[in-house]
Scaffold this motif. Structure first.
Motif, PDB file in Angstrom:
ATOM      1  N   ASP A 104       0.848  -1.160  -0.064  1.00  0.00           N
ATOM      2  CA  ASP A 104       0.095   0.041   0.288  1.00  0.00           C
ATOM      3  C   ASP A 104       0.786   1.240  -0.201  1.00  0.00           C
ATOM      4  O   ASP A 104       0.438   2.402  -0.269  1.00  0.00           O
ATOM      5  CB  ASP A 104      -0.965   0.061   1.172  1.00  0.00           C
ATOM      6  N   ASP A 105       2.230   1.106   0.546  1.00  0.00           N
ATOM      7  CA  ASP A 105       2.987   2.304   0.527  1.00  0.00           C
ATOM      8  C   ASP A 105       4.456   1.834   0.254  1.00  0.00           C
ATOM      9  O   ASP A 105       4.913   1.338   0.919  1.00  0.00           O
ATOM     10  CB  ASP A 105       2.988   2.758   1.838  1.00  0.00           C
ATOM     11  N   ALA A 106       4.677   2.332  -1.083  1.00  0.00           N
ATOM     12  CA  ALA A 106       5.961   1.663  -1.569  1.00  0.00           C
ATOM     13  C   ALA A 106       7.017   2.444  -0.722  1.00  0.00           C
ATOM     14  O   ALA A 106       8.293   1.831  -0.415  1.00  0.00           O
ATOM     15  CB  ALA A 106       6.457   1.969  -3.192  1.00  0.00           C
ATOM     16  N   VAL A 107       7.067   3.696  -0.360  1.00  0.00           N
ATOM     17  CA  VAL A 107       8.114   4.344   0.160  1.00  0.00           C
ATOM     18  C   VAL A 107       8.289   3.913   1.660  1.00  0.00           C
ATOM     19  O   VAL A 107       9.378   3.650   2.148  1.00  0.00           O
ATOM     20  CB  VAL A 107       7.746   5.756   0.510  1.00  0.00           C
ATOM     21  N   ALA A 108       7.277   3.625   2.397  1.00  0.00           N
ATOM     22  CA  ALA A 108       7.449   2.992   3.734  1.00  0.00           C
ATOM     23  C   ALA A 108       7.912   1.689   3.714  1.00  0.00           C
ATOM     24  O   ALA A 108       8.939   1.132   4.439  1.00  0.00           O
ATOM     25  CB  ALA A 108       6.100   2.875   4.463  1.00  0.00           C
ATOM     26  N   ALA A 109       7.753   0.642   2.729  1.00  0.00           N
ATOM     27  CA  ALA A 109       7.972  -0.646   2.489  1.00  0.00           C
ATOM     28  C   ALA A 109       9.613  -0.762   2.277  1.00  0.00           C
ATOM     29  O   ALA A 109      10.575  -1.565   2.625  1.00  0.00           O
ATOM     30  CB  ALA A 109       7.242  -1.350   1.506  1.00  0.00           C
ATOM     31  N   HIS A 110       9.994   0.304   1.304  1.00  0.00           N
ATOM     32  CA  HIS A 110      11.412   0.416   1.045  1.00  0.00           C
ATOM     33  C   HIS A 110      12.157   0.936   2.079  1.00  0.00           C
ATOM     34  O   HIS A 110      13.150   0.291   2.519  1.00  0.00           O
ATOM     35  CB  HIS A 110      11.455   1.745  -0.154  1.00  0.00           C
ATOM     36  N   ALA A 111      11.814   1.788   2.928  1.00  0.00           N
ATOM     37  CA  ALA A 111      12.470   2.157   4.306  1.00  0.00           C
ATOM     38  C   ALA A 111      12.562   1.037   5.155  1.00  0.00           C
ATOM     39  O   ALA A 111      13.529   0.798   5.874  1.00  0.00           O
ATOM     40  CB  ALA A 111      11.661   3.398   4.701  1.00  0.00           C
ATOM     41  N   GLU A 112      11.602   0.158   5.306  1.00  0.00           N
ATOM     42  CA  GLU A 112      11.546  -0.928   6.270  1.00  0.00           C
ATOM     43  C   GLU A 112      12.369  -1.931   5.913  1.00  0.00           C
ATOM     44  O   GLU A 112      13.061  -2.383   6.868  1.00  0.00           O
ATOM     45  CB  GLU A 112       9.927  -1.396   6.284  1.00  0.00           C
ATOM     46  N   LEU A 113      12.468  -2.256   4.598  1.00  0.00           N
ATOM     47  CA  LEU A 113      13.639  -3.266   3.988  1.00  0.00           C
ATOM     48  C   LEU A 113      14.795  -3.039   4.268  1.00  0.00           C
ATOM     49  O   LEU A 113      15.743  -3.489   4.692  1.00  0.00           O
ATOM     50  CB  LEU A 113      13.054  -3.688   2.701  1.00  0.00           C
ATOM     51  N   ARG A 114      15.090  -1.562   3.948  1.00  0.00           N
ATOM     52  CA  ARG A 114      16.610  -0.979   4.068  1.00  0.00           C
ATOM     53  C   ARG A 114      16.691  -1.109   5.464  1.00  0.00           C
ATOM     54  O   ARG A 114      18.128  -1.632   5.809  1.00  0.00           O
ATOM     55  CB  ARG A 114      16.437   0.447   3.482  1.00  0.00           C
ATOM     56  N   ALA A 115      16.166  -0.747   6.487  1.00  0.00           N
ATOM     57  CA  ALA A 115      16.388  -0.696   7.766  1.00  0.00           C
ATOM     58  C   ALA A 115      16.766  -2.209   8.395  1.00  0.00           C
ATOM     59  O   ALA A 115      17.582  -2.250   9.124  1.00  0.00           O
ATOM     60  CB  ALA A 115      15.349  -0.209   8.718  1.00  0.00           C
ATOM     61  N   ALA A 116      16.114  -3.187   7.593  1.00  0.00           N
ATOM     62  CA  ALA A 116      16.229  -4.517   8.063  1.00  0.00           C
ATOM     63  C   ALA A 116      17.422  -5.204   7.344  1.00  0.00           C
ATOM     64  O   ALA A 116      17.798  -6.283   7.424  1.00  0.00           O
ATOM     65  CB  ALA A 116      15.074  -5.427   7.714  1.00  0.00           C
ATOM     66  N   GLY A 117      18.101  -4.350   6.484  1.00  0.00           N
ATOM     67  CA  GLY A 117      19.479  -4.883   5.772  1.00  0.00           C
ATOM     68  C   GLY A 117      19.151  -5.422   4.659  1.00  0.00           C
ATOM     69  O   GLY A 117      20.062  -6.292   4.003  1.00  0.00           O
ATOM     70  N   VAL A 118      18.047  -5.445   4.070  1.00  0.00           N
ATOM     71  CA  VAL A 118      17.781  -6.160   2.636  1.00  0.00           C
ATOM     72  C   VAL A 118      18.273  -5.226   1.611  1.00  0.00           C
ATOM     73  O   VAL A 118      18.421  -4.262   1.533  1.00  0.00           O
ATOM     74  CB  VAL A 118      16.230  -6.107   2.483  1.00  0.00           C
ATOM     75  N   ASP A 119      18.955  -6.075   0.486  1.00  0.00           N
ATOM     76  CA  ASP A 119      19.446  -5.319  -0.688  1.00  0.00           C
ATOM     77  C   ASP A 119      18.379  -4.851  -1.517  1.00  0.00           C
ATOM     78  O   ASP A 119      17.636  -5.797  -2.012  1.00  0.00           O
ATOM     79  CB  ASP A 119      20.375  -6.445  -1.211  1.00  0.00           C
ATOM     80  N   THR A 120      18.471  -3.492  -1.297  1.00  0.00           N
ATOM     81  CA  THR A 120      17.251  -2.947  -2.520  1.00  0.00           C
ATOM     82  C   THR A 120      17.804  -1.848  -3.265  1.00  0.00           C
ATOM     83  O   THR A 120      18.786  -1.091  -3.130  1.00  0.00           O
ATOM     84  CB  THR A 120      16.202  -2.052  -1.502  1.00  0.00           C
ATOM     85  N   ASP A 121      16.936  -1.857  -4.421  1.00  0.00           N
ATOM     86  CA  ASP A 121      17.451  -0.709  -5.403  1.00  0.00           C
ATOM     87  C   ASP A 121      16.339   0.570  -5.003  1.00  0.00           C
ATOM     88  O   ASP A 121      15.637   0.507  -4.145  1.00  0.00           O
ATOM     89  CB  ASP A 121      16.977  -1.102  -6.687  1.00  0.00           C
TER      90      ASP A 121
END
Length: 134
Positions: free
Chosen positions: A81-98
């Protein structure tokens, strides 16, 4: 041209090749928040692991793969529902994201990779571009 009917009515599971089922299970459940639906031994000595990303519409299986299997884009687009929040959450968890892609007329989306290097996309719902038929 005759129309052919098919008995195929949908897709039940999407398999993800993984080198270590335990590590993958930890990543998908603990980091991404998937729900473990099944984890049963198979006659071949492996395990049948099914996960749900939060709905009953899609089931993901973690399939053992040889370490030499090349990884890359799997072609699975998860939704949020929110790409910005999901992106921030995964980055904070150390997931390799673009970075988040913000193309005109296309919902915000970004790619991420699991520990095996399998690449996925997450697309924001509700901002779909209209479909233009030719």
């Amino acid at each position: 041209m005759p129309t052919t009917k098919t008995a195929i009515t949908g897709i039940r599971t999407v398999s993800i090749p993984v080198s270590d089922q335990d590590a993958a299970l930890h990543f998908y459940v603990e980091t991404l928040g998937f729900t473990k639906l099944r984890d049963h031994p198979t006659p071949s000595g492996g395990r049948w692991i099914e996960l749900g990303p939060g709905t009953d519409d899609v089931i993901v299986t973690l399939e053992p793969a040889a370490p030499s299997t090349s990884r890359g884009a799997i072609g699975i687009r998860f939704t949020t529902d929110d790409a910005v929040a999901a992106h921030a959450e995964l980055r904070a968890a150390g997931v390799d994201t673009d970075e988040i892609l913000r193309w005109p007329g296309v919902p915000p989306m970004f790619a991420f990779r699991d520990p095996d290097g399998n690449a996925f996309s997450i697309t924001e719902l509700g901002l779909e571009a209209p479909v233009h038929r030719m």
